[in-house]
Design an enzyme around this catalytic site. Structure first.
Site, PDB file in Angstrom:
ATOM      1  N   ASP A 126       0.872  -1.187   0.000  1.00 36.29           N
ATOM      2  CA  ASP A 126       0.000   0.000   0.000  1.00 36.29           C
ATOM      3  C   ASP A 126       0.903   1.229   0.000  1.00 36.29           C
ATOM      4  O   ASP A 126       1.594   1.492   0.989  1.00 36.29           O
ATOM      5  CB  ASP A 126      -0.909  -0.018   1.240  1.00 36.29           C
ATOM      6  CG  ASP A 126      -1.989   1.052   1.181  1.00 36.29           C
ATOM      7  OD1 ASP A 126      -1.855   2.002   0.382  1.00 36.29           O
ATOM      8  OD2 ASP A 126      -2.969   0.928   1.944  1.00 36.29           O
ATOM      9  N   ARG A 128      -0.041   4.415  -0.436  1.00 37.63           N
ATOM     10  CA  ARG A 128      -0.754   5.683  -0.223  1.00 37.63           C
ATOM     11  C   ARG A 128      -0.169   6.483   0.930  1.00 37.63           C
ATOM     12  O   ARG A 128       0.378   5.922   1.869  1.00 37.63           O
ATOM     13  CB  ARG A 128      -2.240   5.409   0.084  1.00 37.63           C
ATOM     14  CG  ARG A 128      -3.023   5.004  -1.130  1.00 37.63           C
ATOM     15  CD  ARG A 128      -4.430   4.612  -0.759  1.00 37.63           C
ATOM     16  NE  ARG A 128      -4.466   3.321  -0.077  1.00 37.63           N
ATOM     17  CZ  ARG A 128      -5.581   2.720   0.310  1.00 37.63           C
ATOM     18  NH1 ARG A 128      -6.749   3.292   0.104  1.00 37.63           N
ATOM     19  NH2 ARG A 128      -5.532   1.540   0.900  1.00 37.63           N
TER      20      ARG A 128
HETATM   21  N1  LIG Z   1      -2.537  -1.999  -6.434  1.00 38.58           N
HETATM   22  C1  LIG Z   1      -3.802  -2.373  -6.351  1.00 38.58           C
HETATM   23  N2  LIG Z   1      -4.723  -1.446  -6.005  1.00 38.58           N
HETATM   24  C2  LIG Z   1      -6.003  -1.855  -5.903  1.00 38.58           C
HETATM   25  C3  LIG Z   1      -6.408  -3.180  -6.160  1.00 38.58           C
HETATM   26  N3  LIG Z   1      -7.741  -3.252  -5.987  1.00 38.58           N
HETATM   27  C4  LIG Z   1      -8.149  -2.001  -5.621  1.00 38.58           C
HETATM   28  N4  LIG Z   1      -7.108  -1.165  -5.565  1.00 38.58           N
HETATM   29  C5  LIG Z   1      -7.045   0.231  -5.160  1.00 38.58           C
HETATM   30  O1  LIG Z   1      -7.210   0.241  -3.764  1.00 38.58           O
HETATM   31  C6  LIG Z   1      -7.725   1.487  -3.330  1.00 38.58           C
HETATM   32  C7  LIG Z   1      -8.858   1.195  -2.364  1.00 38.58           C
HETATM   33  O2  LIG Z   1      -8.281   0.526  -1.294  1.00 38.58           O
HETATM   34  P1  LIG Z   1      -8.958  -0.634  -0.490  1.00 38.58           P
HETATM   35  O3  LIG Z   1      -7.826  -1.448   0.106  1.00 38.58           O
HETATM   36  O4  LIG Z   1      -9.969  -1.350  -1.356  1.00 38.58           O
HETATM   37  O5  LIG Z   1      -9.758   0.048   0.633  1.00 38.58           O
HETATM   38  P2  LIG Z   1      -9.222   1.098   1.646  1.00 38.58           P
HETATM   39  O6  LIG Z   1      -9.404   2.438   1.021  1.00 38.58           O
HETATM   40  O7  LIG Z   1      -7.845   0.741   2.094  1.00 38.58           O
HETATM   41  O8  LIG Z   1     -10.114   0.854   2.926  1.00 38.58           O
HETATM   42  P3  LIG Z   1     -11.629   1.172   3.174  1.00 38.58           P
HETATM   43  O9  LIG Z   1     -11.676   2.574   3.727  1.00 38.58           O
HETATM   44  O10 LIG Z   1     -12.073   0.175   4.165  1.00 38.58           O
HETATM   45  O11 LIG Z   1     -12.329   1.049   1.849  1.00 38.58           O
HETATM   46  C8  LIG Z   1      -8.118   2.237  -4.595  1.00 38.58           C
HETATM   47  O12 LIG Z   1      -7.099   3.200  -4.857  1.00 38.58           O
HETATM   48  C9  LIG Z   1      -8.101   1.148  -5.666  1.00 38.58           C
HETATM   49  O13 LIG Z   1      -7.762   1.661  -6.936  1.00 38.58           O
HETATM   50  C10 LIG Z   1      -5.404  -4.124  -6.528  1.00 38.58           C
HETATM   51  O14 LIG Z   1      -5.657  -5.312  -6.727  1.00 38.58           O
HETATM   52  N5  LIG Z   1      -4.130  -3.672  -6.617  1.00 38.58           N
END
Ligand SMILES: Nc1nc2c(ncn2[C@@H]2O[C@H](COP(=O)(O)OP(=O)(O)OP(=O)(O)O)[C@@H](O)[C@H]2O)c(=O)[nH]1
Ligand SMILES: [Zn+2]
Length: 216
Positions: A126, A128
């Site tokens: 992650d 971010r």
């Molecule tokens: N690298 C990658 N990014 C993903 C994938 N699936 C979704 N994303 C990205 O993950 C982000 C969303 O993150 P999530 O982990 O689904 O949820 P979160 O924001 O961490 O947590 P919540 O607040 O509970 O939704 C978005 O930026 C999506 O584009 C994947 O398989 N690989």
């Protein structure tokens, strides 16, 4: 990070007419959004969603993840409450960008899970970061929130930036055969505070349907 407010305007949606505020990060050129409803300056904690961009889920109806479902559910809940904010952060693909997310999906099509795919490409699970939250929430006057999330890193980030989370509200929507493994991996490897057993499956999709190999 310095993020500047640029402009605001109305955004009518099926749930409510939100006020849309645009912000710019001059260092990266990223354009972040806040959709607000009601008076956020009152003392009462604000219902808030911090949503990370997912073009495939948010705009293209992808069922590989839960993003689109979460986005709709958050806007619906904020509209129902009559007051709240959704921050739409341009950190696609957990920060690796759209094209790298497609590369990661390609690896997942061949059997990797979402974390293994990121790592295979040389990224962290992650990538971010949330420093834009501080100037955005300061501009909006938000100090105390009830946060819609399953992600503990968002709680940590907010407390780091002096925003008090008085309550965490889980989001358990959008489970379907295509994202079942992805959601399980989020819980087991990324620390999300959820279990797929808590989720409401998408109407019309039985989890008994065999998941395709591309599921996570
Ligand atoms: N690298 C990658 N990014 C993903 C994938 N699936 C979704 N994303 C990205 O993950 C982000 C969303 O993150 P999530 O982990 O689904 O949820 P979160 O924001 O961490 O947590 P919540 O607040 O509970 O939704 C978005 O930026 C999506 O584009 C994947 O398989 N690989
Ligand atoms: Zn997504």
């Amino acid at each position: 990070m310095t993020v500047h407010f640029v402009a605001s305007a109305q955004l009518p949606t099926p749930w409510a007419t939100f006020q849309m505020h645009g912000f710019e990060d001059p260092a990266t050129g990223k354009e972040h959004l806040a959709l607000t409803l009601g008076d956020l300056q009152q003392a009462e904690p604000v219902l808030m969603r911090v949503h990370s961009e997912c073009l495939t889920g948010d705009a293209l109806f992808s069922m590989r993840c839960d993003c689109g479902y979460q986005l709709q559910e958050a806007l619906r809940q904020i509209a129902q409450a009559g007051r709240g904010v959704l921050l739409y952060l341009r950190q696609e693909g957990r920060g690796i960008g759209l094209l790298n997310k497609i590369r990661a999906y390609h690896l997942q099509d061949a059997g990797a899970d979402t974390v293994e795919a990121n790592e295979h490409l040389g990224f962290g699970a992650d990538m971010r970061e949330y420093s834009m939250l501080q100037p955005m929430l300061a501009h909006l006057g938000v100090k105390e929130v009830r946060l819609l999330t399953n992600n503990p890193r968002k709680l940590d980030a907010l407390s780091r930036y002096g925003v008090q989370v008085v309550e965490r509200l889980p989001l358990t929507t959008g489970l379907n055969p295509h994202n079942h493994n992805y959601l399980s991996t989020k819980a087991s490897k990324l620390g999300h505070m959820m279990s797929t057993a808590d989720f409401t499956p998408v109407q019309g999709f039985s989890l008994a349907t065999p998941a395709p190999k591309t599921a996570d």
